[in-house]
Structure formats: structure tokens, C-alpha cells
Design an enzyme around this catalytic site. Structure first.
Site, short mmCIF file in Angstrom:
data_model
loop_
_atom_site.label_atom_id
_atom_site.label_comp_id
_atom_site.label_asym_id
_atom_site.label_seq_id
_atom_site.Cartn_x
_atom_site.Cartn_y
_atom_site.Cartn_z
N GLU A 62 11.61 5.95 4.41
CA GLU A 62 10.28 6.49 4.17
C GLU A 62 10.42 7.79 3.38
O GLU A 62 11.38 8.54 3.59
CB GLU A 62 9.58 6.78 5.51
CG GLU A 62 8.13 7.17 5.36
CD GLU A 62 7.49 7.61 6.68
OE1 GLU A 62 8.20 8.14 7.54
OE2 GLU A 62 6.27 7.40 6.85
N LYS A 133 1.09 1.55 5.66
CA LYS A 133 1.31 2.00 7.05
C LYS A 133 -0.01 2.09 7.83
O LYS A 133 -0.95 2.76 7.37
CB LYS A 133 1.99 3.37 7.00
CG LYS A 133 2.52 3.90 8.33
CD LYS A 133 3.10 5.31 8.13
CE LYS A 133 3.89 5.81 9.32
NZ LYS A 133 4.25 7.26 9.17
N CYS A 176 8.37 3.60 9.94
CA CYS A 176 8.57 4.80 10.77
C CYS A 176 7.82 4.81 12.11
O CYS A 176 8.22 4.12 13.04
CB CYS A 176 8.22 6.03 9.93
SG CYS A 176 8.83 7.59 10.62
#
Ligand SMILES: O=C(O)CNC(=O)[C@H](CS)NC(=O)CCC(=O)C(=O)O
Length: 289
Positions: A62, A133, A176
Site C-alpha cells: 500500500e 479499499k 491493509c
């Protein structure tokens, strides 16, 4: 429900693994800074290193192309998005590998924010999958740092995709902070995922206690490989990331760990191991919900 799952597990799983081969995958670990060109140069060196060791599937962490203050990321949003996408296509074609760009900003037209986007590209430079995300890191970490990702990032509204590669297996995406939400990975394994990508920029403070445990849990409970590229070291100001990019097998065994310096974690992804673990521990076949 029960009948559906039985049919799913009997038919779908062996079919997919038949054409899948054994190959090396790489989880890249880097220290990205608030300098786009510097980061792309560092990423290129590490991709080169991974490919020279034989990797055919390469993941970048990321924020690999830019890691800095939220306002700087927004101000340079268009430049970062364009340069990063071009870079991923170029690297995949030049090195003839499949590459995951693990999270970079792509501006949203309407509201001045960005999507934190992961992109999977094949050796022909074709886009295989894209994910925005969905879980944003709005957390006051007990070390005194405050994160408000939603101040600059729009949450994606769609669940992440699984790309079924005949040779590399079924590849599921995530980013993440998603790793704390097991239901997202259950969605991926319900789509037949064999490999779960978790590119990250985990904080040093949370990472020391949570990173490895969370990754091993996602691998074990879904009997999937986990490939987790990572940020490490001091990225800017007081921002410290945990490192330990790793690859974990479907039993939960850590196959490779990049430690704390920039580098790569490389390991073999084997369809025979997936089959073996899923025979020894058929928990996916026992799903009730
Ligand atoms: O911070 C930046 O500079 C850029 N943003 C990130 O790196 C992202 C969103 S803030 N970080 C995470 O999701 C960390 C999650 C995490 O560390 C945990 O779940 O414990």
C-alpha cells in the site's frame, strides 16, 4: 445452503487447481516517502530483484508510489494516479510478470477525494482486477498518532474481486486495514480464492502485536496462501511502519519474512499444498453460514 456449498466444494475446487502450476511469488517491502519518482525507482529495483530470483507474481505494498501527508497526496493526486498506472503496466510488460500495485490514490471526479486503489496487471499489460479499499483507517493509535483516512479517501462501495488465473490460481484482493475484517476474506474464499493479497502500510505500533497474527488467521481460516507486501521504517515525519512483508501457506506456516529492511519475501505457491491442506483440514467444506 448446505447443498449449494457441497456442490461448490466438490466441483469448483479441483477444477480450478487442475490447471494451476507451482511458481514463485514475491511480497515486496519498501520505505516509500513523499516523492513519487524516488518511490517508483525504488519499486523498480525491488521488482527487478524479485524477478531475478524467479518470481512470476509480484506484489507491491500500500502507498508504494507515494507516502506522505494527506494534503500532499491530494494535491498531487492526478500526477500520482497517472504515473503509477503507467508504471505498473510498464513493469509487468518489461519483466513479463503479473504485478499487484497494492494501493495508490486515484482522484474521484465529484468531491476532491481519492479512492485507495489496488490494481492487478498481467505480463501483457492487461488489467486483470481493480479494487477500491472499503474499510478506512480512522483510528487514534495509542502511540499518539491519529489517522483519519476518510478525510481524503472515499470508501469503495464494492466487495473486492477474485481474479481466476488458469496458471497462478484464484487471486483475491484486499488492502491493509481490511485484514481486521474476516468477513471480507470469507467473501473472497466463497468466490473460490486460493491466494489472498494483503498489501499494507501497517503502523509500527499496531503491527508489532497484530500484523502476523491477523495474516496467519486469514490464511488458516480460509486455507489460502497469503501474500502480504509491506511498508517498513520511517516514511515521513514520525510515521513508522512495521515491515515484515511475508508469504504464508494455507496451513498458516510463514514461508518467507522480509524482516525490517527494504527487500523481498519470496516463496513457492503450490497447488499440491493447497490440495493437501484442504484435505487435512476441510474447514471450508464445513461452512454453515
Ligand atoms: O498513513 C499513511 O501515511 C497512509 N495511509 C495508510 O498507510 C493506511 C491508511 S491510513 N494505513 C492503514 O490502513 C494502516 C492499518 C493499520 O496499521 C492497522 O490496522 O493497525
Amino acid at each position: 445452503m448446505r447443498i449449494y456449498l457441497d456442490i461448490y466444494n466438490c466441483l469448483n475446487l479441483p477444477f480450478v487447481l487442475e490447471s494451476m502450476k507451482s511458481y514463485l511469488a514475491a511480497a515486496i517491502q519498501m520505505t516509500s516517502v513523499p516523492d513519487l519518482q524516488k518511490n517508483l525507482a525504488q519499486a523498480e529495483e525491488l521488482i527487478d530483484l524479485a524477478v531475478r530470483q524467479g518470481a512470476e507474481l509480484v506484489g507491491l505494498p500500500e502507498n508504494f508510489s507515494f507516502m506522505g501527508e494527506e494534503k500532499d497526496k491530494l494535491a498531487q493526486g492526478d500526477a500520482i494516479a497517472q504515473a503509477t498506472e503507467t508504471f505498473l503496466h510498464k513493469m509487468a510488460q518489461r519483466f513479463q510478470v503479473t504485478i499487484l500495485g497494492g494501493g495508490f490514490p486515484i482522484p474521484v471526479d465529484s468531491n476532491g477525494k481519492v479512492y485507495n486503489t489496488a490494481l492487478l496487471i498481467n505480463a501483457n499489460g492487461q488489467e486483470l482486477a481493480r479494487y477500491q479499499k472499503v474499510h478506512l483507517f480512522d483510528v487514534n493509535v495509542p502511540d499518539g498518532n491519529t489517522y483519519q483516512e476518510s478525510s481524503t479517501v472515499m470508501a469503495g462501495l464494492e466487495l473486492p474481486p477474485v481474479y481466476a488465473s488458469p496458471e497462478l490460481g484464484k487471486i483475491g484482493l484486499s488492502i491493509c486495514y481490511d485484514v481486521r475484517f474476516p468477513e471480507l476474506y470469507r467473501h473472497l474464499s466463497n468466490q473460490g480464492a486460493d491466494i489472498l493479497f494483503v498489501p499494507a502500510a501497517f503502523t509500527a505500533f499496531t503491527g508489532k502485536d497484530h500484523w502476523q497474527v491477523l495474516l496467519q488467521s486469514r490464511a488458516i481460516e480460509n486455507t489460502c496462501y497469503v501474500i502480504a507486501p509491506a511498508q517498513t521504517g520511517t516514511n515521513y515525519d514520525r510515521r513508522q511502519t512495521h515491515g515484515h512483508a511475508m508469504i504464508i501457506d494455507p496451513w498458516g506456516v510463514i514461508l518467507a519474512d522480509a524482516g525490517e529492511k527494504p527487500g523481498v519475501a519470496i516463496a513457492e505457491i503450490k497447488p499440491t499444498r493447497l490440495e493437501q491442506v484442504r484435505r487435512q483440514m476441510p474447514s471450508l467444506q464445513h461452512r454453515v453460514f
